[in-house]
Design a protein around this motif. Structure first.
Motif, short mmCIF file in Angstrom:
data_model
loop_
_atom_site.label_atom_id
_atom_site.label_comp_id
_atom_site.label_asym_id
_atom_site.label_seq_id
_atom_site.Cartn_x
_atom_site.Cartn_y
_atom_site.Cartn_z
N TYR A 79 1.85 3.76 9.52
CA TYR A 79 2.21 5.01 8.85
C TYR A 79 1.05 6.00 8.91
O TYR A 79 1.23 7.19 9.21
CB TYR A 79 2.60 4.72 7.41
CG TYR A 79 3.05 5.93 6.61
CD1 TYR A 79 4.37 6.34 6.64
CD2 TYR A 79 2.14 6.66 5.86
CE1 TYR A 79 4.78 7.46 5.91
CE2 TYR A 79 2.53 7.77 5.13
CZ TYR A 79 3.86 8.17 5.16
OH TYR A 79 4.25 9.27 4.45
N PRO A 112 5.84 1.61 -1.32
CA PRO A 112 4.71 0.73 -1.01
C PRO A 112 5.01 -0.10 0.24
O PRO A 112 6.08 -0.68 0.38
CB PRO A 112 4.60 -0.16 -2.27
CG PRO A 112 5.15 0.70 -3.37
CD PRO A 112 6.27 1.47 -2.74
N LEU A 113 4.04 -0.13 1.17
CA LEU A 113 4.24 -0.74 2.49
C LEU A 113 3.35 -1.96 2.66
O LEU A 113 2.27 -2.05 2.08
CB LEU A 113 3.92 0.28 3.59
CG LEU A 113 4.65 1.63 3.51
CD1 LEU A 113 4.03 2.62 4.48
CD2 LEU A 113 6.14 1.43 3.82
N GLN A 166 1.86 11.44 -4.45
CA GLN A 166 2.21 10.03 -4.25
C GLN A 166 3.64 9.83 -4.74
O GLN A 166 4.01 10.33 -5.80
CB GLN A 166 1.25 9.13 -5.04
CG GLN A 166 1.52 7.64 -4.97
CD GLN A 166 0.51 6.84 -5.81
OE1 GLN A 166 -0.38 7.42 -6.44
NE2 GLN A 166 0.65 5.53 -5.82
N PHE A 213 -4.58 4.99 0.31
CA PHE A 213 -3.47 4.18 -0.17
C PHE A 213 -3.85 3.58 -1.53
O PHE A 213 -5.02 3.27 -1.78
CB PHE A 213 -3.16 3.03 0.80
CG PHE A 213 -2.58 3.47 2.11
CD1 PHE A 213 -1.21 3.60 2.27
CD2 PHE A 213 -3.41 3.78 3.19
CE1 PHE A 213 -0.67 3.99 3.49
CE2 PHE A 213 -2.88 4.18 4.41
CZ PHE A 213 -1.50 4.29 4.56
N GLN A 260 2.46 -2.09 8.18
CA GLN A 260 3.28 -0.87 8.11
C GLN A 260 2.46 0.31 7.62
O GLN A 260 2.63 1.44 8.09
CB GLN A 260 4.48 -1.11 7.19
CG GLN A 260 5.47 -2.14 7.70
CD GLN A 260 6.55 -2.43 6.68
OE1 GLN A 260 6.29 -2.50 5.48
NE2 GLN A 260 7.78 -2.62 7.16
N ALA A 261 1.59 0.06 6.64
CA ALA A 261 0.75 1.13 6.11
C ALA A 261 -0.19 1.66 7.20
O ALA A 261 -0.40 2.88 7.32
CB ALA A 261 -0.06 0.61 4.92
N PHE A 267 0.85 -1.19 0.00
CA PHE A 267 0.00 0.00 0.00
C PHE A 267 0.89 1.24 0.00
O PHE A 267 1.67 1.47 0.94
CB PHE A 267 -0.91 -0.01 1.23
CG PHE A 267 -1.86 -1.18 1.26
CD1 PHE A 267 -3.14 -1.07 0.73
CD2 PHE A 267 -1.46 -2.40 1.79
CE1 PHE A 267 -4.01 -2.15 0.74
CE2 PHE A 267 -2.33 -3.49 1.81
CZ PHE A 267 -3.60 -3.37 1.29
N GLN A 268 0.76 2.04 -1.07
CA GLN A 268 1.54 3.28 -1.15
C GLN A 268 0.64 4.46 -0.78
O GLN A 268 -0.46 4.62 -1.32
CB GLN A 268 2.11 3.48 -2.55
CG GLN A 268 3.07 4.68 -2.61
CD GLN A 268 3.89 4.69 -3.89
OE1 GLN A 268 3.42 4.27 -4.93
NE2 GLN A 268 5.12 5.19 -3.81
N PRO A 269 1.13 5.31 0.13
CA PRO A 269 0.28 6.40 0.63
C PRO A 269 -0.08 7.43 -0.45
O PRO A 269 0.74 7.75 -1.32
CB PRO A 269 1.14 7.05 1.72
CG PRO A 269 2.16 6.03 2.08
CD PRO A 269 2.41 5.26 0.83
#
Length: 587
Positions: free
Chosen positions: A581, A572-573, A565, A365, A577-578, A351-353
């Motif tokens: 974050y 990407p987590l 982004q 995300f 972790q996401a 998952f990228q914020p």
């Protein structure tokens, strides 16, 4: 009666030693009977046959009429030596017969011809050693089975099998035979031959618009022009529908193949006349060199077709590179491994914020598929194209959507409340065309209890171009669930402003190719500024991809971009972790 019998009996002479004396004509009568039996045996045979006697010089003792007809010779006329028989004194039959008679084999059989170039005949020849009588010379049975009709029929059938009935050219089987013969030649020299794969452009268009007869006429004319561009030593074959193969001998290396390709292109410059129309037809040409690394004609032709595929994209003649076959094999291997990974749930979501640029807080995300195989990560740029090509993208897309929604529900459960963030999931063009996306989204939302406005589906411009009507229907159906729609990589495709106006797009994602270059390139900045202005005018939000520095983030914030982004915020987590974050950044 006794008197009659006595009258027929002749007195038997007794010699001085007390032995029965043989009448003078008895040997002749017995010999005549034996010869008559032999002749009768030969005449009863349905095949040509003769008995050969081995004396100081082998000769024909007797033969039947079929043998005399085939041999064009008659032993009854006096000339009996096999050296006088035409069919035995030329060609392999006589020589092999002598070898057989001097050997110890009981029988020997082989196929041969009579050696004539014109009206020659084909035989199955059989030699058999006859039982030897003491005091008599050795005798052998020679038989000839005429196979001419069968051989000629087989030749005719083979010729038809190796010939394309439409163009009269050799077909793929004949082409492969010739290439295999070149590869098997003991004198084969690496780089001395090349294969060209030639594919006619616009052939399917002609077939569709003018019918199959016009298409056949075009193929025949196209083949004739190819013949006119080649040397007499070159071999041209029709290998499939509108594809032709050419085997070239390279006297001056690869340049010979390139010159042949130029000649082919040149003879196609004039239009083709079909009925009352003139049609211009071009071709794409791929080339593969014969070398020790290839083992068969199929492999050589396949290599040329790899180059042909690239030639269609580039518009010029291309030469095969070994890495192409390796890449194709790798893709097939990846397909098998990916299918197993999907079925065994071996893939993971990262998952990228997506950060709101005005507040710096995480707004959501983007869910991205990640695959670790044999201890190393397989890049999405490797396995996503394979998934799309093989159709596995449908299964992959279903898994990604359900997993992303379940992860969002799990985060809510951990926080004890519905978190103020959403998740974006990519929607493939193939998934839109093949899957029931409406039912899929409805099921995922219902199973997790997550509201639709927290889900964003990202579609690419290519998906819209591929099937705009279906895409519009699917995206409009999503609005019934309040699902948001983002157009991914905006600016890299050919989406018209009309499409943007008609489709229910909520977010434009600006491709990182423009974003990452903004600080150094004024043109990129101008493009991004134009996209932002367009989005504001259409009431859409924007997301800038590929933000890698604080300066870039500040510039985009000043220009009015909604979300950012990139690795400046986080890579990407994993799901845990996401969540951490989000909680830390939004605390």
């Amino acid at each position: 009666m006794q008197a009659a019998v006595k009258k027929q009996l002749k007195p038997v002479a007794i010699n001085a030693a007390g032995q029965v004396a043989t009448p003078p004509d008895l040997v002749q009568r017995v010999t005549a009977v034996i010869e008559a039996v032999r002749q009768g045996y030969l005449d009863a045979l349905p095949i040509a046959a003769a008995i050969v006697t081995l004396d100081s010089e082998p000769y024909i003792e007797c033969a039947n009429d079929l043998f005399r007809l085939i041999a064009e010779w008659d032993e009854r006329l006096g000339e009996r030596a096999i050296s006088r028989v035409p069919i035995l004194n030329s060609g392999p039959i006589g020589a092999r017969l002598v070898t057989f008679m001097n050997g110890e084999e009981a029988a020997h059989q082989f196929e041969t011809a009579d050696g004539r170039n014109v009206a020659g005949r084909h035989f199955t020849v059989r030699f058999a050693r006859l039982k030897t009588v003491e005091g008599q010379p050795s005798r052998f049975l020679l038989s000839l089975i005429d196979k001419t009709a069968q051989v000629e029929t087989e030749k005719s059938l083979r010729s038809e099998m190796l010939r394309d009935t439409l163009t009269g050219l050799p077909n793929r089987f004949a082409f492969n035979e010739r290439v295999d013969a070149v590869l098997a030649d003991p004198n084969f020299r690496e780089g001395a031959y090349a294969v060209l794969a030639v594919d006619m452009t616009r052939f399917s268009r002609v077939n569709e618009c003018m019918g199959a007869l016009a298409g056949d006429e075009l193929l025949i004319t196209f083949a004739r022009r190819l013949v006119s561009a080649l040397r007499p030593t070159d071999m041209l074959a029709r290998t499939s529908g509108d594809e032709f193969g050419i085997l070239l001998r390279l006297d001056r290396g690869l340049s010979d193949a390139m010159r042949a390709a130029e000649r082919i292109k040149a003879v196609l410059t004039l239009p083709f006349r079909l009925s009352d129309l003139e049609i211009r037809v071009d071709c794409a040409i791929g080339c593969a060199i014969l070398n020790q690394g290839v083992s068969s004609a199929d492999e050589v032709l396949r290599n040329a077709q790899f180059a042909l595929k690239r030639a269609k994209r580039q518009g010029v003649t291309e030469v095969y590179e070994p890495i192409e076959a390796q890449a194709v094999r790798r893709r097939f291997s990846l397909e098998t491994e990916l299918r197993v990974a999907i079925e065994s749930e071996a893939l993971k979501l990262a998952f990228q914020p997506l950060v709101a640029l005005d507040t710096g807080k995480v707004a959501g995300f983007e869910a991205l598929a990640r695959w670790e195989h044999d201890g190393h990560q397989i890049p999405p740029s490797d396995f996503i194209p394979v998934a799309e090509e093989s159709g596995l993208i449908v299964q992959l897309g279903r898994w990604a959507l359900s997993t992303a929604m379940q992860t969002l529900a799990d985060w809510d459960a951990r926080a004890g409340r519905a978190l103020p963030l959403g998740v974006s999931v990519n929607l493939s063009p193939i998934q839109i065309s093949r899957d029931d996306v409406t039912a899929l989204v409805s099921g995922a939302l219902g199973a997790t209890g997550v509201s639709g406005n927290r889900l964003t589906l990202e579609v690419t411009e290519s998906a819209i171009i591929h099937d705009p009507d279906r895409v519009a229907a699917v995206l409009n159906a999503m609005k019934r669930f309040n699902v948001r729609i983002a157009m991914d990589d905006f600016g890299t495709g050919f989406t018209s402003l009309a499409s943007l106006q008609k489709l229910p797009i909520d977010v434009l994602k600006i491709d990182q190719a423009f974003v990452s270059d903004m600080l150094a390139n004024g043109d990129s900045t101008a493009i991004v500024r134009a996209v932002l202005s367009l989005a504001r005018a259409l009431g859409m939000e924007t997301t800038a991809e590929g933000i890698d520095s604080d300066d870039l983030a500040e510039m985009l914030t000043e220009l009015g971009c909604t979300y950012g982004q990139g690795y400046h915020y986080a890579e990407p987590l994993a799901a845990d972790q996401a969540f951490a974050y989000f909680m830390a950044r939004n605390a």
